[in-house]
Scaffold this motif. Structure first.
Motif, PDB file in Angstrom:
ATOM      1  N   VAL A   1       2.555  -4.100 -13.174  1.00  0.00           N
ATOM      2  CA  VAL A   1       3.251  -4.920 -12.177  1.00  0.00           C
ATOM      3  C   VAL A   1       4.741  -4.583 -12.134  1.00  0.00           C
ATOM      4  O   VAL A   1       5.314  -4.398 -11.053  1.00  0.00           O
ATOM      5  N   VAL A   2       5.375  -4.488 -13.303  1.00  0.00           N
ATOM      6  CA  VAL A   2       6.815  -4.178 -13.287  1.00  0.00           C
ATOM      7  C   VAL A   2       7.061  -2.749 -12.815  1.00  0.00           C
ATOM      8  O   VAL A   2       8.103  -2.456 -12.221  1.00  0.00           O
ATOM      9  N   ALA A   3       6.103  -1.859 -13.045  1.00  0.00           N
ATOM     10  CA  ALA A   3       6.250  -0.484 -12.550  1.00  0.00           C
ATOM     11  C   ALA A   3       6.199  -0.449 -11.025  1.00  0.00           C
ATOM     12  O   ALA A   3       6.995   0.246 -10.381  1.00  0.00           O
ATOM     13  N   THR A   4       5.260  -1.217 -10.440  1.00  0.00           N
ATOM     14  CA  THR A   4       5.205  -1.261  -8.969  1.00  0.00           C
ATOM     15  C   THR A   4       6.459  -1.920  -8.414  1.00  0.00           C
ATOM     16  O   THR A   4       7.005  -1.478  -7.395  1.00  0.00           O
ATOM     17  N   ALA A   5       6.938  -2.976  -9.092  1.00  0.00           N
ATOM     18  CA  ALA A   5       8.136  -3.675  -8.613  1.00  0.00           C
ATOM     19  C   ALA A   5       9.356  -2.772  -8.637  1.00  0.00           C
ATOM     20  O   ALA A   5      10.112  -2.699  -7.661  1.00  0.00           O
ATOM     21  N   ALA A   6       9.570  -2.076  -9.745  1.00  0.00           N
ATOM     22  CA  ALA A   6      10.745  -1.205  -9.863  1.00  0.00           C
ATOM     23  C   ALA A   6      10.724  -0.106  -8.802  1.00  0.00           C
ATOM     24  O   ALA A   6      11.749   0.194  -8.178  1.00  0.00           O
ATOM     25  N   THR A   7       9.550   0.484  -8.597  1.00  0.00           N
ATOM     26  CA  THR A   7       9.432   1.556  -7.598  1.00  0.00           C
ATOM     27  C   THR A   7       9.694   1.016  -6.195  1.00  0.00           C
ATOM     28  O   THR A   7      10.406   1.639  -5.396  1.00  0.00           O
TER      29      THR A   7
ATOM     30  N   PHE B   1       0.813  -1.211   0.000  1.00  0.00           N
ATOM     31  CA  PHE B   1       0.000   0.000   0.000  1.00  0.00           C
ATOM     32  C   PHE B   1       0.854   1.272   0.000  1.00  0.00           C
ATOM     33  O   PHE B   1       0.354   2.354   0.293  1.00  0.00           O
ATOM     34  N   ASP B   2       2.130   1.140  -0.315  1.00  0.00           N
ATOM     35  CA  ASP B   2       2.987   2.321  -0.379  1.00  0.00           C
ATOM     36  C   ASP B   2       2.463   3.280  -1.452  1.00  0.00           C
ATOM     37  O   ASP B   2       2.242   2.872  -2.605  1.00  0.00           O
ATOM     38  N   PRO B   3       2.239   4.547  -1.135  1.00  0.00           N
ATOM     39  CA  PRO B   3       1.639   5.483  -2.101  1.00  0.00           C
ATOM     40  C   PRO B   3       2.429   5.611  -3.406  1.00  0.00           C
ATOM     41  O   PRO B   3       1.831   5.670  -4.492  1.00  0.00           O
ATOM     42  N   ASP B   4       3.756   5.645  -3.330  1.00  0.00           N
ATOM     43  CA  ASP B   4       4.567   5.774  -4.549  1.00  0.00           C
ATOM     44  C   ASP B   4       4.448   4.530  -5.423  1.00  0.00           C
ATOM     45  O   ASP B   4       4.416   4.621  -6.655  1.00  0.00           O
ATOM     46  N   VAL B   5       4.390   3.383  -4.789  1.00  0.00           N
ATOM     47  CA  VAL B   5       4.244   2.121  -5.524  1.00  0.00           C
ATOM     48  C   VAL B   5       2.891   2.082  -6.228  1.00  0.00           C
ATOM     49  O   VAL B   5       2.799   1.732  -7.417  1.00  0.00           O
ATOM     50  N   LEU B   6       1.843   2.441  -5.509  1.00  0.00           N
ATOM     51  CA  LEU B   6       0.510   2.447  -6.109  1.00  0.00           C
ATOM     52  C   LEU B   6       0.411   3.439  -7.258  1.00  0.00           C
ATOM     53  O   LEU B   6      -0.161   3.134  -8.317  1.00  0.00           O
ATOM     54  N   ASP B   7       0.976   4.619  -7.091  1.00  0.00           N
ATOM     55  CA  ASP B   7       0.924   5.639  -8.152  1.00  0.00           C
ATOM     56  C   ASP B   7       1.651   5.154  -9.405  1.00  0.00           C
ATOM     57  O   ASP B   7       1.191   5.384 -10.532  1.00  0.00           O
TER      58      ASP B   7
END
Length: 418
Positions: A298-304, A77-83
């Protein structure tokens, strides 16, 4: 006429005892039916109706503390990860509809691999669609017929399956036994291909491997080394690179396997390596070549998430405090724990047997606490475990609440003395 007789003959042959391919599962089916017949809720069919945070969810209509997920660093639920995920979903759509070697490599996949290379300080990184596939693909590709894989007997199923798929000779040794590992290596022909596979943290008991000694022995006998850091990435080691970093052997291992479904907080798997020929794996690794790639979101959330884990020292420190507090508290209450000291974010509470373990699991759920019920054959030494997986987002107050729940449930079902 002859056609009708042939059909009747086929029917008789079928009814006369054709083997049921499901018969091999009869013992498991019987165990499950016996367990459910006792009135215990099915521990492997829990539905989370709503997830409220990394540490809480609505389960069976009840606000429940989650102590049975692998969300070690609480990144879901990290805001940067979700964004990052929302933006990638809007920009690139819901999926790639293709393999990485065809149309399935987007900019986000390269950025995710770049984040992994930076995180581990490695030259190469490959992202797979699951952590299971990472082990299946890497192991089966590099260790084939005529090669030997020396592995800890408590290795994950994906490791064994990778060995079987590659048709390598499997040489198991007793769990975390340095001497036994060396004895196995001594017996292998000197000119044979050898791969030693170890795990940083073993998922059932949460115990750590003596990698420093084991890697040195593997190299002494000319073996390559693969370490699965699925349960240690993110919080063990000064920079969260796992047990390899903690024990000073990260530059001595040939491959590190990991997953995004634990500390990273999403789904996917990876392998990082400094081997100069590693990039050829993209063309010869079948589970990589013949699988659709991860969705862009998914890869965007993973990288962040990976980039944020590089700076997660405060979270790591808090997670370790949670682990120490829970371990000591459970021991003080009188529970038997899988390790003498806390070694990871996993605390395994040993139950007398499956029946009483399931009753205790249900009692905890009714208290508002979810843990994993782990049973043979997945567990070592045929143990039944209540496996607790702590999160960096569990507050100190939540850990105390968890201990109170364990005490009440333990006394209610007779695991603890009243």
């Amino acid at each position: 006429m002859s056609e009708g007789i042939a059909q009747q003959d086929q029917l008789v042959e079928h009814e006369g005892g054709t083997k049921d391919l499901f018969s091999k599962f009869d013992d498991i089916i019987q165990t499950r039916e016996t367990l459910l017949a006792s009135g215990v809720e099915d521990p492997y069919n829990l539905v989370m109706e709503k997830v409220l945070s990394p540490t809480r969810a609505i389960c069976n209509g009840r606000d429940t503390i989650l102590l049975g997920t692998y969300n070690y660093m609480g990144m879901t639920f990290d805001p940067d990860v979700l964004d990052a995920g929302k933006q990638a979903l809007a920009d690139y759509g819901s999926g790639t509809t293709g393999s990485r070697v065809l149309n399935g490599t987007y900019q986000g996949h390269k950025e995710c691999e770049d984040a992994l290379k930076e995180f581990y300080g490695m030259d190469s990184a490959m992202v797979f669609s699951t952590g299971y596939q990472a082990n299946l693909g890497i192991i089966s590709t590099i260790a084939g017929k005529g090669d030997y894989v020396v592995l800890d007997i408590d290795s994950h199923a994906s490791i064994y399956d990778g060995c079987a798929m590659g048709n390598a000779e499997i040489v198991p040794f007793r769990h975390n036994d340095i001497e036994a590992m060396e004895k196995r290596l001594k017996r292998i022909p000197e000119d044979a291909g050898k791969l030693v596979i170890l795990e940083g943290v073993y998922s059932m008991l949460g115990d750590v491997a003596p990698l420093k000694e084991m890697v040195a022995i593997a190299k002494k006998y000319g073996a390559m080394v693969l370490v699965d850091e699925a349960h240690s990435m993110g919080f063990i080691g000064e920079n969260g690179r796992g047990v390899c970093e903690e024990q000073g052997v990260i530059d001595d291992v040939d491959f590190i396997i990991g997953t995004f479904s634990k500390s990273v907080g999403t789904v996917g798997g990876f392998c990082v390596s400094n081997h100069p020929k590693f990039d050829i794996m993209r063309l010869v690794c079948r589970p990589y070549v013949f699988t659709a790639s991860l969705p862009p979101s998914v890869v965007a959330t993973a990288a962040t998430s990976i980039r944020k884990l590089m700076h997660g020292s405060n979270k790591r420190a808090h997670l370790w405090e949670n682990s120490k507090t829970l371990h000591k508290g459970l021991v003080d209450l009188g529970f038997e724990i899988g390790t003498d000291e806390p070694q990871s974010a996993i605390i395994a509470v040993i139950m007398p047997d499956l029946q009483r373990g399931a009753i205790m699991w249900e009692a905890l759920l009714k208290e508002g606490l979810y843990v994993n019920l782990a049973r043979p054959p997945a567990t070592p030494a045929n143990m039944t475990l209540l496996r607790c997986s702590l999160c960096a987002e569990h507050s100190a107050e939540e850990v105390q609440t968890i201990l109170q729940m364990f005490e009440r449930a333990g006394k209610a079902v007779g695991i603890l003395e009243s």
